[in-house]
Structures are given as C-alpha cells and as structure tokens.
Design an enzyme around this catalytic site. Structure first.
Site, short mmCIF file in Angstrom:
data_model
loop_
_atom_site.label_atom_id
_atom_site.label_comp_id
_atom_site.label_asym_id
_atom_site.label_seq_id
_atom_site.Cartn_x
_atom_site.Cartn_y
_atom_site.Cartn_z
N ASP A 348 49.86 53.78 54.29
CA ASP A 348 49.02 54.18 55.44
C ASP A 348 47.64 53.55 55.53
O ASP A 348 46.99 53.16 54.39
CB ASP A 348 48.64 55.63 55.36
CG ASP A 348 49.97 56.39 55.74
OD1 ASP A 348 50.38 56.50 56.70
OD2 ASP A 348 50.51 56.93 54.75
N THR A 349 47.22 52.91 56.77
CA THR A 349 46.05 52.09 56.92
C THR A 349 45.33 52.49 58.27
O THR A 349 46.01 53.05 58.94
CB THR A 349 46.48 50.55 56.82
OG1 THR A 349 47.21 50.47 55.60
CG2 THR A 349 45.43 49.75 56.89
N VAL A 350 43.89 52.20 58.09
CA VAL A 350 43.33 52.00 59.71
C VAL A 350 42.97 50.81 59.70
O VAL A 350 42.47 50.01 59.17
CB VAL A 350 42.27 53.11 59.64
CG1 VAL A 350 42.61 54.61 59.41
CG2 VAL A 350 41.17 52.62 58.51
#
Length: 528
Positions: A348-350
């Site tokens: 998960d990353t932004v």
C-alpha cells in the site's frame, strides 16, 4: 494533452478537472489540504507536501510519518529527482537472518531508516515558497480534532489492522478503544498531532538528530531493533538525475534504482520494437504484448536493481536499444512466456501530483509498504515504521542482498512524461509491483491509442504475478479472457483492489492542466 480522444469509454464516476492550479490525491481532504496552500500563495511543491503530510493522518493504511518517499519536480525549466528512501541499520548483516528464508514482514527486522520527513524538508528548502510549518497545519488539525474515515480506506483499515494484534503501541494509536475505525467513523490522534508539530517546528531535525530520534533509538534498543541515533543522523535524501526512455513521441522519466521505475522503461523499450498501436485497444494481442514485455522487464529488474552503490556494471546496459530489440524478439504472439523472476508481495502506497499556474509540476509518492508497515509504533509518538527491508533478498551474491547501510529494492516510483523537452504529465500508479505495470499501461493508452488521461486511468487493468499468472480486472471482455487463456496465460479475474490507484496531471496546449483521479480510490482531483 489536448489532442487526445475526449470520449470516456469505460464505466467511471469521475471526470477530469481542468484548471490552472491542480492537486490530485487518493484522499479528498488531502487534495484540499494541497489546494489550500495554492490558494494561500504557495506553489506546487508546497501543495504536494501539505497533501503528503496530511495523508500520513488521513490514509495511515498506506503511509505514515515513518514512510519512505520519492519525488520528481519540474521547476519550470528542468526536471529534478529526489530519492528519500532510507538505508538499513549499520548493524544489520546477512548473518542476522541465518536459518530464515526471507526477511520477516513484521517487526524491527523489516525496518529501514524512514526517509519521508527528510524528503519533505529537502523539497521545501529547495523549491517551496511557504514557511515549512504552514504545510503541517491541515494535517495537525485532522490529527488533533479528528475526521470521518473515507469508505475505501476505512474498509482497508478494518481488514489490515487484524494483522497487527500483537503490537500494543500500534493498537493504541490506530485502533483506539480496541477497534479499527471503519467508513464514516471518526479518527483522531493527539500523539500524531504532537509529533507532526515537533517535526514542523524543528524543520525535521528532531526526527533525525533530536528528541524524536532519541525516543526512536531508545525504543529500538528496548525491543530488539537495530536502528540507532547514528543511523538516523546519517540519513540524507539524495538528489538524483531521472532516467528516461522515448516511446512514440513521449518520454517517460523515472527515478533511477534503487527504485523499480527502470522496469517500466525496459518494458516500453521492448514495446517500442513491436506494433502495439496496430492492435485494437483492449484487444488480446495488445494485452499479450504488454504482459510479455512486462515479464521480461521484471526478470531483469529483479536480477539487477539494488542500492546503486552495489549494482553490477552490466545493469548499465538494460536500456540499450540493441538489448531491448533482442528482448522484444523473444515475445511469441501465440504463447505466454515464463521468464523466471520473483516479485515482492502486494503493498500500500499513496501517490499524489500537483501543478501550479507558474508551470511547476510535482510527482510525489510515499509509502509504508505493506499496509501500516512493520507494526512498530514508538509509544506516545504515532510514528508507524515502514517495512521496506522486505525489498531485500537473502540470496548470497545478489546485489540486493541484505546488508548494513544499504537501500533495498524499492517499489514506489513517481512518474513524469515530457515531449520535445516540454512537460506533459506528472503521474503515478500506486500499488507495489503494480506500479511499473501501471505506468506502462497508462503510457501505452496515451501514446498508442490517444486516450485522455481519465479514460486511461478508468480502463480495466492487467497485473502479472509469478510465471504465467496474470490478474485481469473485472470489466475485461470475456472474449479477451478466453483468448489469453488459450495462449497459456494463467488468468484470474480480480476486483479493483488488486490494481492500485492512479493520479494524473497533464498539461493543456493553451495553458492550465487536466487532472484525473482513479475511481479505485477515495480521492479526487481539485483545482481553481
């Protein structure tokens, strides 16, 4: 980007935002935090940083204060790259993992020095217009006063938090009252608010060389971690020259290794030798070519990408035109290939992008890697540490083998597109190994099929896994699925959660931008 096809052929609830100043992120409140900086006289870097800092509060399932970060900035004249990823502790040796097959997902052994805070300070000092403290105001307010959790993130929060049940400080911070907040429920964290305030007041110094660094090192020593104050104090976010490849009139720029952006460049370099545009959009032939090129690219990236101080000299030839032609000739249109490569697990990353009326554009990404990261939270601070050490291999002799003071293979990659030396787009597609695959799919749709950015983002995606395994997103034609299976692809149809999330800001011929945001995430594009 005005000469694209302005039709929208895929199901979506989104339309692009066209304006002179724009921000696109995966969380609406973060996008608006960036927009506030632009409205207050800040530039695109100020907007990007305010959004990124706010996302540590608003989307902690994907990033936090203990994240890593990378950026590409168009300053109006030229591109700048920044590698904010952290190195392993100086005391971490291969022997530390004797008897294990891989780096553990959770706990201190997966933690490298977090680089996000240094990325914020470096970008602000070089490019920012507003005072550093000002960039923290929206994030601190959301942490102190609270906010209602967004729907997609809230569901992920509930699902992911179960994996961290053994980490009491994590539960105290992110599951107040013993329960993870779901969609529409409020979350607040006075600890995070105080920590962000201290980082703001000290220009990040406290995190690496001050009180926060002392608390981090002491907690690590008490609980089996190897990170020391010396490890934190020696960290730097390093300026880098972006690497690039030309593809049918567009040039894709990526941050160089230790990031995996080179995999996207290799794949496009292979596809440049095959007539993708002659195949109908979304056809089996088009998807087969892209999938096979990506497999070959990952085979190389997984073998050679590492801390640049440890990469083998042969890696310099990965983008050589002759080599890419030879790789392209390996693609069999009738059969799925099975090149050997190993991919990191899902993550998960932004990702966010910002651009302003003066011509500055920012492509920015930060991440804790797997969901909330390692599970390590320093009590009383709200600092959740990434588990980027998972990017290392334990294979003896491999350039990416775990070792002291090394940067691991990194999945997060900001992208930038130019044409003829002029900026075209800041964009990214978050989601672990999906990221270079997403970059390739977006560029192919722009360059080969002339789609507008929102349509290129909305379109059903593919994602390769190990060997001949490939995920196809729901919405892909059954005829396409059947055809690819007939060529030997081991197809699984999956929901949107498996295909990451994109944000895109592209230039318009007469000035201004069009900004697109992925419907697979909670976010939005905003502008004025």
């Amino acid at each position: 980007m005005t000469d694209c096809d302005w039709s929208f052929p895929y199901p979506s609830q989104r339309m692009p935002v066209l304006a002179e100043n724009v921000v696109a992120t995966s969380q609406p409140l973060a996008a608006q935090a960036g927009l506030r900086m632009l409205l207050d006289g800040g530039n695109a870097v100020d907007a990007a940083l305010a959004a990124a800092i706010a996302l540590t509060v608003l989307e902690p399932t994907a990033n936090g204060i203990g994240s890593d970060a990378f950026a590409i900035v168009w300053d109006g004249d030229r591109l700048h790259g920044l590698n904010g990823s952290g190195r392993s502790p100086a005391a971490l040796t291969p022997e530390h993992f004797d008897g294990q097959e891989s780096v553990p997902q959770l706990g201190w052994d997966a933690v490298t020095v977090p680089g996000a805070v240094s990325t914020w300070t470096a970008l602000s000092e070089q490019f920012g217009r507003l005072p550093f403290e000002r960039l923290f105001e929206p994030a601190i307010r959301y942490a102190a006063d609270g906010y209602p959790v967004a729907p997609i993130n809230g569901t992920a929060w509930r699902n992911s938090a179960k994996s961290y049940a053994e980490f009491s400080p994590f539960l105290d911070t992110f599951c107040p009252g013993g329960t993870a907040p779901g969609p529409g429920e409020w979350f607040r964290s006075p600890d995070i608010a105080r920590t962000l305030g201290e980082i703001a007041e000290t220009n990040g110094e406290s995190f690496y060389r001050g009180e926060l660094a002392r608390r981090i090192a002491e907690y690590a020593a008490e609980t089996g971690g190897l990170i020391t104050q010396e490890d934190l104090g020696s960290h730097t976010a390093d300026p880098v020259e972006p690497i690039s490849i030309d593809y049918r009139g567009l040039t894709l720029h990526e941050v160089p290794p230790n990031g995996q952006g080179i995999a996207a460049l290799i794949a496009l370099g292979i596809l440049a030798n095959r007539p993708v545009g002659d195949c109908p959009v979304d056809s089996p032939d088009s998807l087969h070519l892209q999938i096979e090129a990506m497999k070959l690219a990952f085979a190389d990236a997984q073998r050679y990408v590492a801390d640049p101080d440890h990469m083998e000299p042969v890696a310099d030839g990965l983008l050589d035109p002759g080599y890419l032609l030879e790789r392209a000739e390996r693609i069999d249109m009738a059969r799925a290939g099975d090149p050997a490569f190993g991919l990191p697990g899902g993550s998960d990353t932004v990702y966010l992008a910002a651009a302003d009326a003066d011509g500055m554009m920012v492509s920015f990404i930060q991440s804790c890697f797997l969901s909330f990261g390692s599970g390590i939270v320093v009590p009383g601070t709200g600092i959740a540490f990434q588990n980027r050490g998972l990017g290392f291999t334990l294979e003896p002799g491999h350039p990416n083998r775990v070792g002291p003071s090394k940067r691991p293979y990194h999945t997060i990659i900001p992208g930038f597109i130019s044409s003829g030396g002029k900026p075209v787009a800041a964009f990214g597609v978050m989601g672990g190994s999906m990221q270079p695959q997403g970059h390739v799919q977006v560029v192919v749709r722009l360059a080969d099929y002339g789609q507008n950015p929102q349509a290129a983002i909305d379109a059903p995606r593919w994602r390769i896994k190990d060997g001949r395994q490939v995920l196809l997103e729901r919405g892909t034609s059954q005829d396409v699925i059947d055809d690819l299976r007939g060529r030997g692809h081991q197809v699984t149809v999956a929901g949107p959660g498996a295909f990451g999330g994109a944000q895109f800001i592209g230039t318009l011929a007469e000035g201004g931008y069009q900004a697109a945001s992925d419907p697979r995430k909670d976010g939005q594009a905003v502008g004025f």
